[in-house]
Design a protein around this motif. Structure first.
Motif, mmCIF file in Angstrom:
data_model
loop_
_atom_site.group_PDB
_atom_site.id
_atom_site.type_symbol
_atom_site.label_atom_id
_atom_site.label_comp_id
_atom_site.label_asym_id
_atom_site.label_seq_id
_atom_site.Cartn_x
_atom_site.Cartn_y
_atom_site.Cartn_z
ATOM 1 N N ARG A 118 51.737 43.115 39.411
ATOM 2 C CA ARG A 118 51.516 44.468 38.920
ATOM 3 C C ARG A 118 50.843 44.463 37.545
ATOM 4 N NH1 ARG A 118 53.684 49.258 40.347
ATOM 5 N NH2 ARG A 118 55.174 48.208 41.717
ATOM 6 N N GLY A 119 49.753 45.210 37.455
ATOM 7 C CA GLY A 119 49.074 45.348 36.175
ATOM 8 C C GLY A 119 48.106 44.242 35.839
ATOM 9 N N SER A 120 47.877 43.317 36.757
ATOM 10 C CA SER A 120 46.950 42.232 36.438
ATOM 11 C C SER A 120 46.087 41.863 37.633
ATOM 12 C CB SER A 120 47.704 40.993 35.938
ATOM 13 O OG SER A 120 48.442 40.395 36.979
ATOM 14 N N VAL A 158 39.719 44.874 46.239
ATOM 15 C CA VAL A 158 40.163 46.260 46.348
ATOM 16 C C VAL A 158 41.316 46.425 45.374
ATOM 17 C CG1 VAL A 158 41.168 48.016 47.854
ATOM 18 C CG2 VAL A 158 39.437 46.440 48.758
ATOM 19 N N THR A 159 41.179 47.361 44.437
ATOM 20 C CA THR A 159 42.189 47.513 43.385
ATOM 21 C C THR A 159 43.031 48.769 43.525
ATOM 22 O OG1 THR A 159 40.558 48.591 41.940
ATOM 23 C CG2 THR A 159 40.791 46.192 41.753
ATOM 24 N N GLY A 160 42.704 49.657 44.476
ATOM 25 C CA GLY A 160 43.508 50.858 44.656
ATOM 26 C C GLY A 160 42.788 51.893 45.486
ATOM 27 N N ARG A 161 43.327 53.118 45.468
ATOM 28 C CA ARG A 161 42.726 54.251 46.180
ATOM 29 C C ARG A 161 42.599 55.426 45.226
ATOM 30 N NH1 ARG A 161 42.826 54.543 51.859
ATOM 31 N NH2 ARG A 161 43.920 52.858 52.918
ATOM 32 N N ASP A 195 44.028 41.779 32.451
ATOM 33 C CA ASP A 195 44.660 43.086 32.487
ATOM 34 C C ASP A 195 43.867 43.954 33.469
ATOM 35 O OD1 ASP A 195 44.759 46.042 31.531
ATOM 36 O OD2 ASP A 195 46.493 45.116 30.541
ATOM 37 N N ALA A 196 44.537 44.552 34.436
ATOM 38 C CA ALA A 196 43.837 45.281 35.496
ATOM 39 C C ALA A 196 43.111 46.510 34.967
ATOM 40 C CB ALA A 196 44.827 45.692 36.582
ATOM 41 N N ARG A 197 43.580 47.082 33.874
ATOM 42 C CA ARG A 197 42.945 48.288 33.335
ATOM 43 C C ARG A 197 41.822 47.942 32.368
ATOM 44 N NH1 ARG A 197 43.313 51.386 28.886
ATOM 45 N NH2 ARG A 197 44.942 50.034 28.019
ATOM 46 N N THR A 198 42.086 47.062 31.410
ATOM 47 C CA THR A 198 41.096 46.765 30.368
ATOM 48 C C THR A 198 40.191 45.589 30.710
ATOM 49 O OG1 THR A 198 42.519 45.193 29.176
ATOM 50 C CG2 THR A 198 42.766 47.543 28.645
ATOM 51 N N LEU A 199 40.613 44.757 31.664
ATOM 52 C CA LEU A 199 39.926 43.522 32.054
ATOM 53 C C LEU A 199 39.971 42.459 30.954
ATOM 54 C CD1 LEU A 199 36.829 44.930 33.995
ATOM 55 C CD2 LEU A 199 39.111 44.363 34.852
ATOM 56 N N ARG A 200 40.813 42.615 29.970
ATOM 57 C CA ARG A 200 40.962 41.587 28.946
ATOM 58 C C ARG A 200 41.786 40.419 29.491
ATOM 59 N NH1 ARG A 200 42.495 45.347 23.688
ATOM 60 N NH2 ARG A 200 40.423 46.297 23.423
ATOM 61 N N PRO A 201 41.400 39.191 29.194
ATOM 62 C CA PRO A 201 42.195 38.030 29.643
ATOM 63 C C PRO A 201 43.596 38.025 29.050
ATOM 64 C CG PRO A 201 39.989 37.351 28.987
ATOM 65 C CD PRO A 201 40.140 38.770 28.536
#
Length: 349
Positions: free
Chosen positions: A80-82, A316-319, A96-102
């Motif tokens: 979750r979240g990554s 695929v990251t979501g809907r 990070d799934a939102r910011t794409l920061r490592p």
């Protein structure tokens, strides 16, 4: 591509990474819904089925914890979240799934400690119906390499746990009919977690020029995988399969890619049948990414559209509003005229 333990603590990011959370914006998300309801193409449409919601180059030519953040060839939803992303030089990053920061990095190696030509990635997460009973634990990473080719399993700390069987005819010549640098390129797990698929990039020696093999494995009750059916998939002329990922209904999103010197990349997103209903996987075109709006993107070499690059990874990251949210990443080959670029797409499959 050298063995290294997982570093989970966040390191100080470079100035370029500080901007990684900011995707170049497309139109406001609310603009797409009314247009779709009236039968018009969505805002920033690449096609009636696909729209571009943003892109970022913020990780291009950066480093994290001493590892080059580039050569990215695969993406996979992680915990979750990554997200997990894989460099073909064997660095496995958690983003990070939102910011794409490592958030962390681990380097993988083969049985002799040598680097992999890693191309495909699956985060094999625990599943309520797939509890391991003394066999291979869940919560690991499956990684394909196009050197042999192979599929290996690794722990979250980069420990090599095992290797899956591969049919003899898929092996790289002279052992088999596989093309050097053209074998296992994509890797995905079908919904339910019981079927694993690896796609060849190019045809086997002796096969038609547009025919690509997709090998499957079936999970045993102990959590390991045994060889399953083999499928065939036809590419567009001159293109190879750079990635395959399963949609929630089991159909396959397929990224087809090619490159012509002086012209640039061709990248097409296809939708293929769910494996299991015959051995031939039929497809339909969702979008040619050359038709996407550039949104201010720039290219360092000739391209049909400056947004294009060497796209190899997809997840695929979501809907959202009945459409799939799909993230795509390019492999810059650590080359000055290529870019590590992430695209966010909204796909009606």
């Amino acid at each position: 591509m050298r063995p290294r333990t997982l570093r989970t603590a966040l390191a100080t990011l470079t100035a370029g990474l500080a901007a990684a959370g900011c995707l170049t914006a497309a139109a406001p998300a609310t603009a797409a819904a009314p247009a779709a309801a009236q039968g018009r193409p969505p805002a920033n449409a690449c096609s009636p089925a696909v729209s571009l919601t943003g892109f970022t180059d913020a990780l291009d030519k950066t480093t994290y914890d001493g590892a080059y953040v580039g050569n990215l060839s695969a993406l996979a939803p992680d915990r979750r979240g990554s997200l997990a992303t894989l460099s073909d030089r064997s660095s496995l990053f958690r983003l990070d799934a939102r910011t794409l920061r490592p958030r962390g990095v681990v380097t993988l190696a083969d049985e002799s400690g040598a680097a992999l030509d890693a191309e495909g990635l699956v985060a094999d997460l625990p599943h309520s119906r797939l509890r391991s009973s003394g066999g291979t634990p869940t919560g690991t990473y499956l990684v394909s390499s196009e050197t042999e080719p192979s599929v290996r399993r690794y722990s979250g700390t980069g420990e090599l746990l095992g290797r899956l069987p591969v049919p003899d005819d898929l092996r790289t010549a002279p052992e088999g009919r596989g093309r050097a640098n053209g074998s296992f390129e994509g890797l995905t797990l079908l919904p339910g977690g019981r079927t694993l698929l690896a796609s060849m990039e190019y045809p086997l020696d002796g096969d038609p020029a547009d025919l690509v093999r997709i090998q499957s494995w079936q999970r045993t009750r102990h959590g390991d995988f045994r060889l399953g059916a083999q499928y065939t998939y036809r590419t567009d002329p001159g293109l190879g399969v750079s990635e395959v990922t399963a949609a929630p209904d089991g159909r396959l999103l397929v990224l087809e890619r090619g490159f012509t010197a002086g012209v640039g990349n061709t990248v097409r997103l296809q939708l293929a049948d769910r494996p299991g209903r015959g051995t031939v996987l039929h497809k339909r075109l969702l979008a040619d990414l050359a038709d996407c709006p550039a949104l201010g993107a720039s290219a360092k070499q000739p391209q049909p559209n400056p947004l294009l690059d060497n796209f190899e990874g997809m997840a695929v990251t979501g809907r959202s509003r009945g459409r799939l949210e799909v993230l795509v990443v390019s492999d810059d080959n650590q080359n000055a005229v290529q870019t590590t670029r992430f695209l966010r797409l909204r796909v009606r499959a």
